[in-house]
Design a protein around this motif. Structure first.
Motif, PDB file in Angstrom:
ATOM      1  N   LYS A  86      13.750 -50.870   6.430  1.00 17.04           N
ATOM      2  CA  LYS A  86      13.735 -51.081   7.875  1.00 17.04           C
ATOM      3  C   LYS A  86      12.675 -52.137   8.160  1.00 17.04           C
ATOM      4  N   GLU A  87      12.886 -52.924   9.198  1.00 16.38           N
ATOM      5  CA  GLU A  87      11.944 -53.992   9.490  1.00 16.38           C
ATOM      6  C   GLU A  87      11.266 -53.768  10.825  1.00 16.38           C
ATOM      7  N   VAL A  88       9.954 -54.014  10.849  1.00 17.79           N
ATOM      8  CA  VAL A  88       9.175 -53.985  12.092  1.00 17.79           C
ATOM      9  C   VAL A  88       8.607 -55.379  12.264  1.00 17.79           C
ATOM     10  N   ALA A 106       7.509 -47.533  12.743  1.00 13.13           N
ATOM     11  CA  ALA A 106       7.315 -47.645  11.293  1.00 13.13           C
ATOM     12  C   ALA A 106       7.046 -46.263  10.701  1.00 13.13           C
ATOM     13  N   GLN A 107       6.236 -45.463  11.406  1.00 18.49           N
ATOM     14  CA  GLN A 107       5.919 -44.106  10.955  1.00 18.49           C
ATOM     15  C   GLN A 107       7.195 -43.266  10.845  1.00 18.49           C
ATOM     16  N   VAL A 116       9.491 -49.822   4.717  1.00 18.93           N
ATOM     17  CA  VAL A 116       9.293 -50.611   5.942  1.00 18.93           C
ATOM     18  C   VAL A 116       8.782 -51.993   5.567  1.00 18.93           C
ATOM     19  N   LYS A 117       9.489 -53.010   6.078  1.00 17.75           N
ATOM     20  CA  LYS A 117       9.066 -54.392   5.889  1.00 17.75           C
ATOM     21  C   LYS A 117       8.389 -54.811   7.196  1.00 17.75           C
ATOM     22  N   ILE A 162       4.594 -61.320   5.446  1.00 20.67           N
ATOM     23  CA  ILE A 162       5.385 -60.134   5.129  1.00 20.67           C
ATOM     24  C   ILE A 162       4.578 -59.156   4.289  1.00 20.67           C
ATOM     25  N   MET A 163       4.690 -57.872   4.650  1.00 21.99           N
ATOM     26  CA  MET A 163       4.073 -56.786   3.885  1.00 21.99           C
ATOM     27  C   MET A 163       5.132 -55.683   3.778  1.00 21.99           C
ATOM     28  N   ILE A 164       5.192 -55.016   2.622  1.00 18.95           N
ATOM     29  CA  ILE A 164       6.166 -53.935   2.452  1.00 18.95           C
ATOM     30  C   ILE A 164       5.440 -52.636   2.202  1.00 18.95           C
ATOM     31  N   LEU A 165       5.837 -51.601   2.952  1.00 14.96           N
ATOM     32  CA  LEU A 165       5.267 -50.254   2.829  1.00 14.96           C
ATOM     33  C   LEU A 165       6.324 -49.317   2.258  1.00 14.96           C
ATOM     34  N   THR A 166       5.914 -48.428   1.352  1.00 11.39           N
ATOM     35  CA  THR A 166       6.842 -47.421   0.819  1.00 11.39           C
ATOM     36  C   THR A 166       6.355 -46.036   1.221  1.00 11.39           C
ATOM     37  N   PRO A 167       7.296 -45.118   1.460  1.00  9.79           N
ATOM     38  CA  PRO A 167       6.896 -43.753   1.845  1.00  9.79           C
ATOM     39  C   PRO A 167       6.179 -43.025   0.711  1.00  9.79           C
ATOM     40  N   VAL A 168       5.219 -42.192   1.069  1.00 13.41           N
ATOM     41  CA  VAL A 168       4.506 -41.369   0.100  1.00 13.41           C
ATOM     42  C   VAL A 168       5.378 -40.168  -0.220  1.00 13.41           C
ATOM     43  N   LYS A 169       5.490 -39.830  -1.498  1.00 15.92           N
ATOM     44  CA  LYS A 169       6.303 -38.671  -1.901  1.00 15.92           C
ATOM     45  C   LYS A 169       5.500 -37.398  -1.660  1.00 15.92           C
TER      46      LYS A 169
END
Length: 171
Positions: A86-88, A106-107, A116-117, A162-169
């Protein structure tokens, strides 16, 4: 099991190892005898291990078997979660309230298991201040630090950062 199992008359082996409908071994016999037993019991003779010596065949209701396999495949597809990106999009001089709204979006994406990009769009001479974009990216990362890890640090690409975030497991 493979989709193209041979059944009944399609089985060409001279000898087969026959397995009953409950999984019990019925022994090695000619293909014709195995087919006769299957027909007597109103079942199908299905070749489940064609590469074995002799090939292994099982007595079963093939239509019911195919239906069960389709049901299992459908269930497996249902459980399989596809992670999307998903992009913000933000601007370097974004207002605080607008930033918080974008950060909450984003959250929410991260809580749904999506990556999230974060894109900071520079217009005109804003590009001369990439440090503002970097600060904004890190501020967003701080806002979602419980839900996310930074997969890719903020990096300038053309007129965008650009920065990419990944969800924490979570266990």
């Amino acid at each position: 099991m493979s989709k193209d199992l041979r059944i009944n008359d399609e089985i060409r082996a001279r000898e087969v190892r026959l397995v009953g409908e409950e999984g019990e071994q019925l022994g090695i016999m000619s293909g014709r005898d195995a087919l006769r037993i299957a027909l007597e019991k109103s079942l199908d003779l299905v070749e489940i291990a064609p590469t074995a010596k002799p090939p292994v065949c099982k007595l079963m209701d093939y239509g019911k078997f195919k239906y069960e396999q389709a049901k299992k495949d459908k269930e497996a597809r249902k459980k399989h979660k596809v992670t999307e990106i998903k992009e913000v999009k933000l601007r370097p001089n974004i207002e605080d309230h607008d930033f918080e709204t974008k950060a909450r979006n984003a959250q929410r994406f991260l809580n749904d298991g999506d990556k999230v990009k974060v894109t900071i769009m520079f217009r005109g001479r804003e590009i001369t201040h990439p440090d503002l974009g970097r600060k904004l990216c890190l501020r967003l990362a701080e806002f979602v630090k419980v839900e996310a890890n930074i997969e890719r640090e903020p990096k300038l690409e053309g007129r965008n950062m650009i920065m990419i975030l990944t969800p924490v497991k979570h266990d």
